[in-house]
Design a protein around this motif. Sequence first.
Motif, PDB file in Angstrom:
ATOM      1  N   LEU A 125      13.722 -32.697  12.359  1.00  0.00           N
ATOM      2  CA  LEU A 125      14.477 -33.815  11.786  1.00  0.00           C
ATOM      3  C   LEU A 125      13.677 -34.481  10.674  1.00  0.00           C
ATOM      4  N   SER A 126      12.374 -34.624  10.865  1.00  0.00           N
ATOM      5  CA  SER A 126      11.581 -35.281   9.816  1.00  0.00           C
ATOM      6  C   SER A 126      11.409 -34.366   8.606  1.00  0.00           C
ATOM      7  N   ILE A 127      11.358 -33.060   8.840  1.00  0.00           N
ATOM      8  CA  ILE A 127      11.263 -32.128   7.706  1.00  0.00           C
ATOM      9  C   ILE A 127      12.545 -32.207   6.882  1.00  0.00           C
TER      10      ILE A 127
ATOM     11  N   LYS B  41      14.619 -34.681   6.743  1.00  0.00           N
ATOM     12  CA  LYS B  41      14.660 -36.004   6.099  1.00  0.00           C
ATOM     13  C   LYS B  41      13.884 -35.988   4.791  1.00  0.00           C
ATOM     14  N   TRP B  42      12.647 -35.517   4.854  1.00  0.00           N
ATOM     15  CA  TRP B  42      11.799 -35.569   3.659  1.00  0.00           C
ATOM     16  C   TRP B  42      12.313 -34.673   2.541  1.00  0.00           C
ATOM     17  N   TYR B  43      12.667 -33.429   2.886  1.00  0.00           N
ATOM     18  CA  TYR B  43      13.084 -32.507   1.828  1.00  0.00           C
ATOM     19  C   TYR B  43      14.427 -32.877   1.216  1.00  0.00           C
TER      20      TYR B  43
ATOM     21  N   ASP C 111      15.495 -35.842   1.011  1.00  0.00           N
ATOM     22  CA  ASP C 111      15.143 -37.015   0.210  1.00  0.00           C
ATOM     23  C   ASP C 111      14.598 -36.586  -1.155  1.00  0.00           C
ATOM     24  N   PHE C 112      13.771 -35.538  -1.160  1.00  0.00           N
ATOM     25  CA  PHE C 112      13.235 -35.027  -2.425  1.00  0.00           C
ATOM     26  C   PHE C 112      14.370 -34.600  -3.342  1.00  0.00           C
TER      27      PHE C 112
END
Lengths: 374, 126
Positions: free
Chosen positions: A133-135, A137-139, A141-142
């Motif tokens: 989930l955090s991966i 989220k970050w990607y 977002d990028f």
Amino acid sequence: MRISDKILLIVFVLATVLVLVVALLIGGSLQQVLLLGQAVYIFVFITSFMISRKLSQRIISLSFNVEEMAAGNFSKKIEIDSRDEIGQLASALNDLLSRLRTNVAIDVSKDTELAKAKTDFVTLASHQLRTPLSIIKWYVDFLVTGEAGEINKEQKKYLEEVYLSNERLIELVNALLDVSRIDVGTFSIEPEPTDIVERAENALRKYLPQIKQKEIHLKKAYDDIPKINLDPRLTKMVFDIVISNAVKYTNKGGMIKITIKKTENNILTQVSDSGCGIPREQQPKVFSKLFRADNVRRMESVGTGLGLYIAKAVIEKSGGKIWFESPSLEFLLSEEYKGKKITPDKANKGTTIFFTIPLKGMKKKLGTKKLSSL
Amino acid sequence: MSKVKKVLIVEDEIAMLNALVSKFEKAGFDVLSAQDGKEGVRIAKKESPDLLILDIIMPKMDGISVVKEIRSDNNWGSDVPIIMLSNLSDPESVSSVAKYNVYDFLVKTDWRIDDIINLAKEKLNI
């Protein structure tokens, strides 16, 4: 009538009889009899008062011990101070205590083993779930912010859908972590001297980026509050839930106000927002599990419906109360609304969530589980 | 001229490490990285970074042990700002680093990298 008083009464009567008998046998003037009587009374009164008080005290202390046992505290052994009847009773109670402890230990350890297994599973599962989930989220977002190159409007729209959905999953995992441990009633409360304003500020920190991004006007009004006995994790959790709701349901350019004040017996916290509020017909269900009002379901926001349910359980078990009002009077009476600097969202005109925590603090509560999220 | 700040990121999940390294570099930091705790400690002791960002669950040495190691170095380690970045959120983990004066404990799913960078800048007073 207390045992000690009964004893005193009997002794008085006996002493009187004794004095009269002695006086009759020995003879002597009325004055001598009275003097003797007084001396005997005083002596006898003091002695029997001391003895019977001591007896009472031992019995009362024994009953305190039994009360503790009844409340579930099996750890203290009763001190045996003599071999007399009360000592025997104490000894018998100790036997009962160790029998209970063994039985309860068997039950609790089975219970605790099971609870621990569940907890370990939930912790592991949530950690494992959070990693992908955090991966995502970050990607995502990028991509949305153009890190990997410019994207067109349509691409942005689709990616924002993905991001939002992912945020929902994240919140769900967070909430499941809590609800699985909250099982209303089995979580522990471990109070220690805590600064409630610090807890509020600590919980608020996570939301500052969003507040800035949404251009929300943040107001704070904190009284000078002394440290009181609170469970710091639980306190932060409640602030987190309430502030999260305020931020989530307040529109861009809106207002959030956090007030913490000291009343005669409690600390009262108010979190007011100028957001979409809670429609009248939906208000009775606000604290129930999995409740999300229709007006926010239609909004583009994430929410699990578990937050206020959890907050209510924590506050009530801590001896406090939680309630709300929508529309929010705090907001409607504010300078910002009157000066038309902030327009309320739609018809419902904001929400204020109130909760109290007694000044005497949260009561320690033994439990087999600990609420885990920050 | 202000010195470029050195940040050490220790994270075992490659996708996350890459994301963090790339963003921190774009933000103007000199970025060092490691994929396990042991390597992280080695680099830290060699390079004395201005800030450490540590995961907790890692092979060879977990984040809490890394914190303990770093803090036991009296020259530089006892003061260096450390941010824990994890997907654990249990009170035991939080308090186990708090006792080494590490109070920033971020749950990855709650933080965008831009916001982590802002926090890092705050801690370094830039």
